[in-house]
Design an enzyme around this catalytic site. Structure first.
Site, short mmCIF file in Angstrom:
data_model
loop_
_atom_site.label_atom_id
_atom_site.label_comp_id
_atom_site.label_asym_id
_atom_site.label_seq_id
_atom_site.Cartn_x
_atom_site.Cartn_y
_atom_site.Cartn_z
N LEU A 31 0.81 -1.22 0.00
CA LEU A 31 0.00 0.00 0.00
C LEU A 31 0.85 1.28 0.00
O LEU A 31 0.40 2.32 0.44
CB LEU A 31 -0.99 0.01 1.18
CG LEU A 31 -1.97 -1.19 1.21
CD1 LEU A 31 -2.86 -1.12 2.48
CD2 LEU A 31 -2.88 -1.20 -0.03
N SER A 122 8.03 -2.48 -19.58
CA SER A 122 7.59 -1.18 -20.06
C SER A 122 8.23 -0.86 -21.40
O SER A 122 9.36 -1.31 -21.67
CB SER A 122 8.03 -0.13 -19.04
OG SER A 122 7.89 1.17 -19.57
N TYR A 146 14.62 4.20 -13.13
CA TYR A 146 13.39 3.40 -13.25
C TYR A 146 13.48 2.46 -14.45
O TYR A 146 13.28 1.24 -14.33
CB TYR A 146 12.16 4.31 -13.37
CG TYR A 146 10.93 3.55 -13.85
CD1 TYR A 146 10.27 2.68 -12.99
CD2 TYR A 146 10.46 3.68 -15.15
CE1 TYR A 146 9.16 1.95 -13.43
CE2 TYR A 146 9.37 2.96 -15.60
CZ TYR A 146 8.71 2.10 -14.73
OH TYR A 146 7.62 1.39 -15.18
N LYS A 150 13.79 -1.86 -14.84
CA LYS A 150 12.98 -2.76 -15.68
C LYS A 150 13.89 -3.58 -16.60
O LYS A 150 13.68 -4.78 -16.79
CB LYS A 150 11.98 -1.96 -16.51
CG LYS A 150 10.89 -1.28 -15.69
CD LYS A 150 9.91 -2.29 -15.13
CE LYS A 150 8.95 -1.66 -14.13
NZ LYS A 150 8.14 -2.63 -13.40
N PHE A 175 2.73 0.03 -23.20
CA PHE A 175 2.90 1.38 -23.71
C PHE A 175 2.22 2.33 -22.71
O PHE A 175 2.54 2.23 -21.53
CB PHE A 175 2.49 1.44 -25.19
CG PHE A 175 3.61 0.83 -26.02
CD1 PHE A 175 3.89 -0.55 -25.94
CD2 PHE A 175 4.47 1.62 -26.76
CE1 PHE A 175 4.99 -1.12 -26.60
CE2 PHE A 175 5.56 1.06 -27.44
CZ PHE A 175 5.81 -0.30 -27.36
P1 NAD Z 1 0.89 1.59 -9.08
O1 NAD Z 1 1.85 2.36 -8.27
O2 NAD Z 1 -0.52 2.05 -9.13
O3 NAD Z 1 0.89 0.05 -8.58
C1 NAD Z 1 2.02 -0.56 -8.02
C2 NAD Z 1 1.57 -1.20 -6.72
O4 NAD Z 1 2.68 -1.88 -6.13
C3 NAD Z 1 1.09 -0.17 -5.69
O5 NAD Z 1 -0.18 -0.57 -5.20
C4 NAD Z 1 2.15 -0.20 -4.60
O6 NAD Z 1 1.60 0.06 -3.31
C5 NAD Z 1 2.69 -1.62 -4.73
N1 NAD Z 1 4.07 -1.82 -4.28
C6 NAD Z 1 5.17 -1.10 -4.61
N2 NAD Z 1 6.26 -1.62 -4.01
C7 NAD Z 1 5.84 -2.70 -3.31
C8 NAD Z 1 6.50 -3.66 -2.49
N3 NAD Z 1 7.81 -3.58 -2.25
N4 NAD Z 1 5.77 -4.65 -1.94
C9 NAD Z 1 4.44 -4.74 -2.16
N5 NAD Z 1 3.76 -3.85 -2.92
C10 NAD Z 1 4.46 -2.85 -3.48
O7 NAD Z 1 1.50 1.45 -10.55
P2 NAD Z 1 0.83 0.88 -11.88
O8 NAD Z 1 0.67 1.99 -12.83
O9 NAD Z 1 -0.32 0.01 -11.55
O10 NAD Z 1 2.04 -0.01 -12.41
C11 NAD Z 1 2.10 -1.41 -12.19
C12 NAD Z 1 3.37 -1.95 -12.81
O11 NAD Z 1 3.38 -1.63 -14.20
C13 NAD Z 1 4.66 -1.37 -12.25
O12 NAD Z 1 5.63 -2.39 -12.19
C14 NAD Z 1 5.05 -0.33 -13.27
O13 NAD Z 1 6.43 -0.10 -13.27
C15 NAD Z 1 4.60 -0.98 -14.56
N6 NAD Z 1 4.34 -0.03 -15.65
C16 NAD Z 1 3.46 1.00 -15.45
C17 NAD Z 1 3.25 1.92 -16.49
C18 NAD Z 1 2.32 3.10 -16.30
O14 NAD Z 1 2.43 4.06 -17.07
N7 NAD Z 1 1.40 3.08 -15.33
C19 NAD Z 1 3.89 1.76 -17.72
C20 NAD Z 1 4.76 0.68 -17.89
C21 NAD Z 1 4.97 -0.22 -16.83
N1 UFG Z 2 3.31 15.41 -21.05
C1 UFG Z 2 3.06 16.77 -21.02
N2 UFG Z 2 2.68 17.35 -19.84
C2 UFG Z 2 2.53 16.63 -18.69
C3 UFG Z 2 2.79 15.23 -18.72
C4 UFG Z 2 3.20 14.67 -19.92
O1 UFG Z 2 3.18 17.45 -22.03
O2 UFG Z 2 2.20 17.21 -17.64
C5 UFG Z 2 3.69 14.78 -22.32
C6 UFG Z 2 5.06 14.14 -22.30
O3 UFG Z 2 6.05 15.07 -22.66
C7 UFG Z 2 4.88 13.01 -23.34
C8 UFG Z 2 3.41 12.62 -23.18
O4 UFG Z 2 2.77 13.73 -22.56
O5 UFG Z 2 5.07 13.52 -24.63
C9 UFG Z 2 3.20 11.39 -22.33
O6 UFG Z 2 3.88 11.56 -21.09
P1 UFG Z 2 3.63 10.60 -19.84
O7 UFG Z 2 4.43 11.12 -18.70
O8 UFG Z 2 2.18 10.40 -19.63
O9 UFG Z 2 4.19 9.19 -20.35
P2 UFG Z 2 5.64 8.79 -20.86
O10 UFG Z 2 5.47 8.28 -22.25
O11 UFG Z 2 6.63 9.83 -20.63
O12 UFG Z 2 6.00 7.58 -19.88
C10 UFG Z 2 5.05 6.57 -19.50
C11 UFG Z 2 5.39 6.08 -18.11
C12 UFG Z 2 6.72 5.39 -18.13
C13 UFG Z 2 6.70 4.31 -19.15
C14 UFG Z 2 6.32 4.84 -20.50
C15 UFG Z 2 6.20 3.74 -21.51
O13 UFG Z 2 5.44 7.16 -17.19
O14 UFG Z 2 6.95 4.79 -16.88
O15 UFG Z 2 5.07 5.52 -20.41
O16 UFG Z 2 5.35 2.75 -21.02
F1 UFG Z 2 7.92 3.76 -19.24
#
Ligand code: NAD
Ligand code: UFG
Length: 335
Positions: A31, A122, A146, A150, A175
């Site tokens: 959490l 990712s 980060y 990954k 994505f």
């Molecule tokens: P999120 O933060 O909503 O979910 C991650 C969950 O993991 C949270 O509920 C957090 O409390 C829990 N957590 C973190 N560290 C922990 C630990 N040590 N033990 C137990 N629980 C732990 O993030 P999300 O957007 O749901 O992302 C899920 C996964 O997908 C992550 O691994 C993230 O890196 C990956 N991912 C997310 C995105 C994105 O844009 N959201 C894109 C690519 C990959």
């Molecule tokens: N952007 C803005 N203003 C903002 C936020 C974002 O202009 O306040 C733009 C960024 O420059 C980018 C696009 O919106 O062009 C998307 O940005 P995000 O931050 O939403 O997403 P990213 O593509 O930068 O990255 C996300 C996750 C990463 C992940 C990646 C690919 O944050 O963890 O997608 O999955 F690795």
């Protein structure tokens, strides 16, 4: 199925998809970036609350107990820290949580003879791609802690699978996940100022933030703003179920892009979201954000051919569902 990080954004939606497909998810989360209230929302949608353990993936004894008590057959591993900017300020916390968390999980799985893992990777592992659309064999690189966490985990999973071929390792490269469950009762609930575009837009629309800063309008793209492959979180969730069902028990490393294959610019996102919420959204053009790339979208053909999965929800539903969630829950899961 053990779902680590199951209370988070993608984990909670994947829990819904697992339950809809007849699986029995068991959630484990510390959490640190989510709220237990999500469990009640899952119950309201599905009619039953999944079993939940408030625990950390770095606690091997606890993990082994859960794996045994719940007779876990496979693990979907979402638990991680995920904010790119924050990872450059506190890299040790990112390596400690993401890498150690995964290593401890693998040890626990090995001890309990659980050999199927689906890992949240990712599109960030592609770094700045030489061309788009991106295919799974493209070279990998990382530009921040980060992304490096990954990339290193992908390599750890490959090394372990090479040494012990009965492991089934599935690497799902997401994505840009956006949107929310169609009910409007579950969605993304970022703590503090959102880093990502969609949650920032929804907070501007609801009046929690004054205006959007667009990070650069001089990229070589359709209108100068960054282009990304936004994918509905429920499509992503269903992709996990398909991947799990296809790869469970099949020794090997199975890598899939989960994206739509379409890119939209920041300005196109602002326009689409304005249509969803029914009013204009204030924005201004700011400097480029360090580390951002111009454009990125997936070639999702491999997932379609091998898993029989493709994204079905379009940009209009991504925006409509995000807005339904945000407008009916202005402060997220807080009561
Ligand atoms: P999120 O933060 O909503 O979910 C991650 C969950 O993991 C949270 O509920 C957090 O409390 C829990 N957590 C973190 N560290 C922990 C630990 N040590 N033990 C137990 N629980 C732990 O993030 P999300 O957007 O749901 O992302 C899920 C996964 O997908 C992550 O691994 C993230 O890196 C990956 N991912 C997310 C995105 C994105 O844009 N959201 C894109 C690519 C990959
Ligand atoms: N952007 C803005 N203003 C903002 C936020 C974002 O202009 O306040 C733009 C960024 O420059 C980018 C696009 O919106 O062009 C998307 O940005 P995000 O931050 O939403 O997403 P990213 O593509 O930068 O990255 C996300 C996750 C990463 C992940 C990646 C690919 O944050 O963890 O997608 O999955 F690795």
């Amino acid at each position: 199925i053990l779902v680590t990080g199951g209370c988070g954004y993608i984990g909670s939606h994947t829990t819904l998809a697992l339950m809809a497909a007849g699986h029995e998810p068991v959630l484990l989360d510390n959490l640190c970036n989510s709220k237990q209230a999500v469990l009640g929302r899952i119950e309201a949608i599905t009619g039953r609350a999944p079993r939940f353990y408030h625990a950390d993936v770095r606690d091997q004894a606890r993990l082994e107990q859960v794996l045994r008590d719940e007779q876990i057959e496979a693990v979907i591993h979402f638990a991680a820290l995920k904010a790119v900017g924050e990872s450059t300020r506190i890299p040790l916390d990112y390596y400690e949580n993401n890498l150690t968390g995964t290593l401890v999980l693998l040890r626990a799985m090995k001890a309990c003879n659980v050999r199927t893992l689906v890992f949240s990777s990712s599109a960030t592992v592609y770094g700045d791609p030489a061309s788009v659309p991106i295919r799974e064999h493209f070279p990998r690189s990382a530009t921040n802690p980060y992304g490096r966490s990954k990339l290193i985990i992908e390599q750890v999973l490959e090394d372990l699978q090479a040494a012990e071929p009965d492991w089934s390792m599935t690497l799902l490269r997401y994505f840009n996940p956006v949107g929310a469950h169609e009910s409007g009762t579950m969605g993304e609930d970022p703590q503090g100022i959102p880093n990502n575009l969609m949650p920032f837009l929804t907070q501007v629309a609801i009046g929690r933030r004054e205006r959007l800063s667009i990070f650069g309008n001089d990229y070589p793209t359709v209108d100068g703003t960054g282009v990304r492959d936004y994918i509905h979180v429920m499509d992503l969730a269903e992709g996990h179920v398909k991947a799990l069902e296809h790869c469970h028990g099949k020794g090997g490393v199975h890598t899939y892009n989960l994206g739509t294959g379409k890119g939209y610019s920041v300005l196109q996102m602002v326009a689409a979201f304005s249509r969803a919420c029914g009013h204009e959204l204030p924005y201004h053009i700011d400097a480029r954000r360090p580390g951002d790339i111009a454009e990125c979208w997936a070639d999702p053909a491999k997932a379609e051919q091998e898993l029989g999965w493709q994204a079905t929800r379009d940009l209009t539903s991504m925006c409509a569902d995000s807005w339904r969630w945000q407008s009916s829950n202005p402060t997220g899961y807080e009561e």
